[in-house]
Design a protein around this motif. Structure first.
Motif, PDB file in Angstrom:
ATOM      1  N   LEU A  29       0.832  -1.211   0.000  1.00  0.00           N
ATOM      2  CA  LEU A  29       0.000   0.000   0.000  1.00  0.00           C
ATOM      3  C   LEU A  29       0.866   1.261   0.000  1.00  0.00           C
ATOM      4  CD1 LEU A  29      -2.628   1.663   0.549  1.00  0.00           C
ATOM      5  CD2 LEU A  29      -2.155   1.310   2.952  1.00  0.00           C
ATOM      6  N   ALA A  30       1.850   1.298   0.907  1.00  0.00           N
ATOM      7  CA  ALA A  30       2.634   2.522   1.061  1.00  0.00           C
ATOM      8  C   ALA A  30       3.554   2.751  -0.121  1.00  0.00           C
ATOM      9  CB  ALA A  30       3.451   2.446   2.358  1.00  0.00           C
ATOM     10  N   HIS A  31       3.956   1.660  -0.786  1.00  0.00           N
ATOM     11  CA  HIS A  31       4.883   1.792  -1.896  1.00  0.00           C
ATOM     12  C   HIS A  31       4.160   1.905  -3.231  1.00  0.00           C
ATOM     13  CE1 HIS A  31       9.129   1.223  -3.292  1.00  0.00           C
ATOM     14  NE2 HIS A  31       9.298   1.800  -2.126  1.00  0.00           N
ATOM     15  N   GLY A  32       2.834   2.021  -3.201  1.00  0.00           N
ATOM     16  CA  GLY A  32       2.094   2.165  -4.450  1.00  0.00           C
ATOM     17  C   GLY A  32       2.444   3.426  -5.210  1.00  0.00           C
ATOM     18  N   HIS A  33       3.077   4.393  -4.518  1.00  0.00           N
ATOM     19  CA  HIS A  33       3.443   5.630  -5.201  1.00  0.00           C
ATOM     20  C   HIS A  33       4.661   5.450  -6.095  1.00  0.00           C
ATOM     21  CE1 HIS A  33       0.865   7.530  -2.193  1.00  0.00           C
ATOM     22  NE2 HIS A  33       0.717   8.454  -3.105  1.00  0.00           N
TER      23      HIS A  33
ATOM     24  N   LEU B  36      -2.146   9.439 -28.898  1.00  0.00           N
ATOM     25  CA  LEU B  36      -1.847  10.858 -29.102  1.00  0.00           C
ATOM     26  C   LEU B  36      -2.737  11.779 -28.293  1.00  0.00           C
ATOM     27  CD1 LEU B  36      -1.227  10.938 -32.941  1.00  0.00           C
ATOM     28  CD2 LEU B  36       0.437  11.097 -31.110  1.00  0.00           C
ATOM     29  N   HIS B  37      -3.789  11.224 -27.686  1.00  0.00           N
ATOM     30  CA  HIS B  37      -4.783  12.117 -27.083  1.00  0.00           C
ATOM     31  C   HIS B  37      -4.349  12.597 -25.701  1.00  0.00           C
ATOM     32  CE1 HIS B  37      -8.427  13.998 -26.082  1.00  0.00           C
ATOM     33  NE2 HIS B  37      -8.893  13.032 -25.331  1.00  0.00           N
ATOM     34  N   VAL B  38      -4.344  11.706 -24.675  1.00  0.00           N
ATOM     35  CA  VAL B  38      -3.984  12.134 -23.325  1.00  0.00           C
ATOM     36  C   VAL B  38      -2.693  11.508 -22.827  1.00  0.00           C
ATOM     37  CG1 VAL B  38      -6.252  12.774 -22.497  1.00  0.00           C
ATOM     38  CG2 VAL B  38      -5.569  10.391 -22.442  1.00  0.00           C
ATOM     39  N   SER B  39      -2.246  10.442 -23.489  1.00  0.00           N
ATOM     40  CA  SER B  39      -1.041   9.762 -22.973  1.00  0.00           C
ATOM     41  C   SER B  39       0.173  10.672 -22.885  1.00  0.00           C
ATOM     42  CB  SER B  39      -0.724   8.550 -23.848  1.00  0.00           C
ATOM     43  OG  SER B  39      -1.804   7.670 -23.855  1.00  0.00           O
ATOM     44  N   PRO B  40       0.485  11.499 -23.909  1.00  0.00           N
ATOM     45  CA  PRO B  40       1.677  12.353 -23.778  1.00  0.00           C
ATOM     46  C   PRO B  40       1.598  13.288 -22.587  1.00  0.00           C
ATOM     47  CG  PRO B  40       0.903  12.330 -26.023  1.00  0.00           C
ATOM     48  CD  PRO B  40      -0.147  11.661 -25.212  1.00  0.00           C
ATOM     49  N   ARG B  41       0.394  13.789 -22.309  1.00  0.00           N
ATOM     50  CA  ARG B  41       0.253  14.697 -21.168  1.00  0.00           C
ATOM     51  C   ARG B  41       0.534  13.973 -19.863  1.00  0.00           C
ATOM     52  NH1 ARG B  41      -2.693  19.295 -19.002  1.00  0.00           N
ATOM     53  NH2 ARG B  41      -2.919  18.727 -16.826  1.00  0.00           N
ATOM     54  N   TYR B  42      -0.011  12.745 -19.730  1.00  0.00           N
ATOM     55  CA  TYR B  42       0.260  11.968 -18.519  1.00  0.00           C
ATOM     56  C   TYR B  42       1.756  11.719 -18.380  1.00  0.00           C
ATOM     57  CZ  TYR B  42      -4.715  10.846 -18.172  1.00  0.00           C
ATOM     58  OH  TYR B  42      -6.053  10.910 -18.049  1.00  0.00           O
ATOM     59  N   ILE B  43       2.392  11.336 -19.495  1.00  0.00           N
ATOM     60  CA  ILE B  43       3.814  10.967 -19.417  1.00  0.00           C
ATOM     61  C   ILE B  43       4.662  12.177 -19.070  1.00  0.00           C
ATOM     62  CG2 ILE B  43       5.750  10.150 -20.796  1.00  0.00           C
ATOM     63  CD1 ILE B  43       3.675   8.427 -22.325  1.00  0.00           C
ATOM     64  N   GLU B  44       4.317  13.346 -19.654  1.00  0.00           N
ATOM     65  CA  GLU B  44       5.163  14.510 -19.431  1.00  0.00           C
ATOM     66  C   GLU B  44       4.883  15.197 -18.103  1.00  0.00           C
ATOM     67  OE1 GLU B  44       4.258  16.770 -22.868  1.00  0.00           O
ATOM     68  OE2 GLU B  44       5.270  15.340 -24.193  1.00  0.00           O
ATOM     69  N   LYS B  45       3.598  15.257 -17.695  1.00  0.00           N
ATOM     70  CA  LYS B  45       3.258  16.158 -16.595  1.00  0.00           C
ATOM     71  C   LYS B  45       2.808  15.481 -15.308  1.00  0.00           C
ATOM     72  CE  LYS B  45       2.167  20.173 -19.319  1.00  0.00           C
ATOM     73  NZ  LYS B  45       1.090  20.982 -19.853  1.00  0.00           N
ATOM     74  N   SER B  46       2.619  14.152 -15.302  1.00  0.00           N
ATOM     75  CA  SER B  46       2.026  13.565 -14.101  1.00  0.00           C
ATOM     76  C   SER B  46       2.946  13.733 -12.891  1.00  0.00           C
ATOM     77  CB  SER B  46       1.707  12.092 -14.334  1.00  0.00           C
ATOM     78  OG  SER B  46       2.885  11.331 -14.394  1.00  0.00           O
ATOM     79  N   LEU B  47       4.262  13.652 -13.085  1.00  0.00           N
ATOM     80  CA  LEU B  47       5.162  13.818 -11.926  1.00  0.00           C
ATOM     81  C   LEU B  47       5.120  15.262 -11.413  1.00  0.00           C
ATOM     82  CD1 LEU B  47       7.207  12.602 -10.061  1.00  0.00           C
ATOM     83  CD2 LEU B  47       8.981  13.139 -11.702  1.00  0.00           C
ATOM     84  N   ASN B  54       5.078   7.056  -9.731  1.00  0.00           N
ATOM     85  CA  ASN B  54       4.448   5.969 -10.466  1.00  0.00           C
ATOM     86  C   ASN B  54       3.279   6.522 -11.281  1.00  0.00           C
ATOM     87  OD1 ASN B  54       3.407   3.631 -11.396  1.00  0.00           O
ATOM     88  ND2 ASN B  54       3.059   2.691  -9.401  1.00  0.00           N
ATOM     89  N   MET B  55       3.460   6.536 -12.601  1.00  0.00           N
ATOM     90  CA  MET B  55       2.455   7.131 -13.489  1.00  0.00           C
ATOM     91  C   MET B  55       1.103   6.434 -13.384  1.00  0.00           C
ATOM     92  SD  MET B  55       3.458   7.763 -17.361  1.00  0.00           S
ATOM     93  CE  MET B  55       5.186   7.719 -16.948  1.00  0.00           C
ATOM     94  N   VAL B  56       1.147   5.105 -13.222  1.00  0.00           N
ATOM     95  CA  VAL B  56      -0.109   4.348 -13.161  1.00  0.00           C
ATOM     96  C   VAL B  56      -0.937   4.773 -11.956  1.00  0.00           C
ATOM     97  CG1 VAL B  56      -1.066   2.038 -12.962  1.00  0.00           C
ATOM     98  CG2 VAL B  56       0.941   2.416 -14.355  1.00  0.00           C
ATOM     99  N   THR B  57      -0.261   4.952 -10.809  1.00  0.00           N
ATOM    100  CA  THR B  57      -0.988   5.384  -9.617  1.00  0.00           C
ATOM    101  C   THR B  57      -1.566   6.781  -9.816  1.00  0.00           C
ATOM    102  OG1 THR B  57       0.473   4.045  -8.269  1.00  0.00           O
ATOM    103  CG2 THR B  57      -0.764   5.742  -7.155  1.00  0.00           C
ATOM    104  N   ALA B  58      -0.786   7.665 -10.452  1.00  0.00           N
ATOM    105  CA  ALA B  58      -1.272   9.026 -10.672  1.00  0.00           C
ATOM    106  C   ALA B  58      -2.533   9.020 -11.531  1.00  0.00           C
ATOM    107  CB  ALA B  58      -0.188   9.870 -11.334  1.00  0.00           C
ATOM    108  N   VAL B  59      -2.529   8.207 -12.606  1.00  0.00           N
ATOM    109  CA  VAL B  59      -3.712   8.161 -13.464  1.00  0.00           C
ATOM    110  C   VAL B  59      -4.869   7.503 -12.734  1.00  0.00           C
ATOM    111  CG1 VAL B  59      -4.633   7.213 -15.603  1.00  0.00           C
ATOM    112  CG2 VAL B  59      -2.348   8.160 -15.573  1.00  0.00           C
TER     113      VAL B  59
END
Lengths: 155, 91
Positions: A29-33, B36-47, B54-59
């Motif tokens: 859980l904590a490392h999900g980031h 081309l739609h939202v993926s580049p924005r996620y990749i460039e700006k999610s951090l 972790n990009m997946v968690t952000a999305v």
């Protein structure tokens, strides 16, 4: 249907294994980031540690530690935390689930407020997943009776 | 007769789908419309926007937070449904 059976090997292994599984669930859980993980996966690992207990020991010992009322309360608590954070963001003037607004009450800037908002909702997800898994398991193994099977209440 | 009709319908649907494959972009090409739609924005700006490495968690939890909220609600509903169907009072 389960029937209680003493087995010293299984009980000892579970006694040693369960704390490590719970720590690992919290780690996921904590490392999900930073790595694959998060509330859903961590919740399942956490639930597996609780499910080991009625398998290795008897159901009554498990229910003494983890009453049915408490399980159902935890089921809804996780969703409540998640939705509550959403409404809190709404109350602070942002959109629903717009964690950046949490910087008004957390001592961090909006970007880190998003970081911590994600951590809080993942915790909510973990609580719900854990409680639901345990609840489904207990209901399935006892056929909804929440009682270990003996020959007379089998029919 | 009904069975033959069903088989014929299934084959017809299969042919339509096979015909549609021609219009799909080639496998693994990066400039297809879906990438081309939202993926580049996620990749460039999610951090920069969320502070989450972790990009997946952000999305999952931020950009699509509402989706995950109702995913959790689905799991909750499943638990309550099992409880409703199986739980019975102790005799």
């Amino acid at each position: 249907m389960i029937q209680h059976q003493e087995d010293i090997i299984i009980q000892t292994v579970c006694r040693i294994l369960i704390p490590f599984m719970q720590v690992y669930g919290l780690y996921v859980l904590a490392h999900g980031h930073g790595s694959p993980g998060g509330g859903f996966q961590g919740g399942c690992i956490f639930a597996a540690s609780f499910i080991l207990m009625p398998i290795a020991f008897d159901l009554a010992a498990f229910k003494k530690r983890f009453a049915e009322k408490r399980i159902i309360l935890l089921c809804s608590l996780g969703v409540f935390i998640y939705a509550g954070i959403g409404w809190l963001c709404l109350l602070l003037g942002g959109n629903f689930l717009d964690y950046g607004e949490l910087s008004a009450i957390l001592p961090v800037d909006p970007v880190m407020a998003r970081y911590y908002g994600i951590a809080i909702i993942e915790t909510g997800v973990q609580i719900t997943v854990m409680a639901v898994m345990v609840s489904i398991f207990i209901n399935l193994i006892t056929g909804g009776r929440h009682k270990e099977e003996t020959q007379e209440n089998y029919d | 007769m009904k069975k033959l009709l069903g088989i014929a319908l299934a084959i017809a649907a299969l042919l339509v789908l096979l015909y549609g494959i021609e219009d799909l972009p080639p496998w693994g090409v990066s400039d297809q419309p879906a990438s081309l739609h939202v993926s580049p924005r996620y990749i460039e700006k999610s951090l920069a926007e969320t502070g989450v490495p972790n990009m997946v968690t952000a999305v999952l939890a931020d950009y699509r937070g509402c989706d995950t909220l109702f995913e959790t609600a689905v799991i909750f509903t499943a638990g309550i449904a099992v409880l409703m169907l199986l739980r019975r009072a102790m005799p």
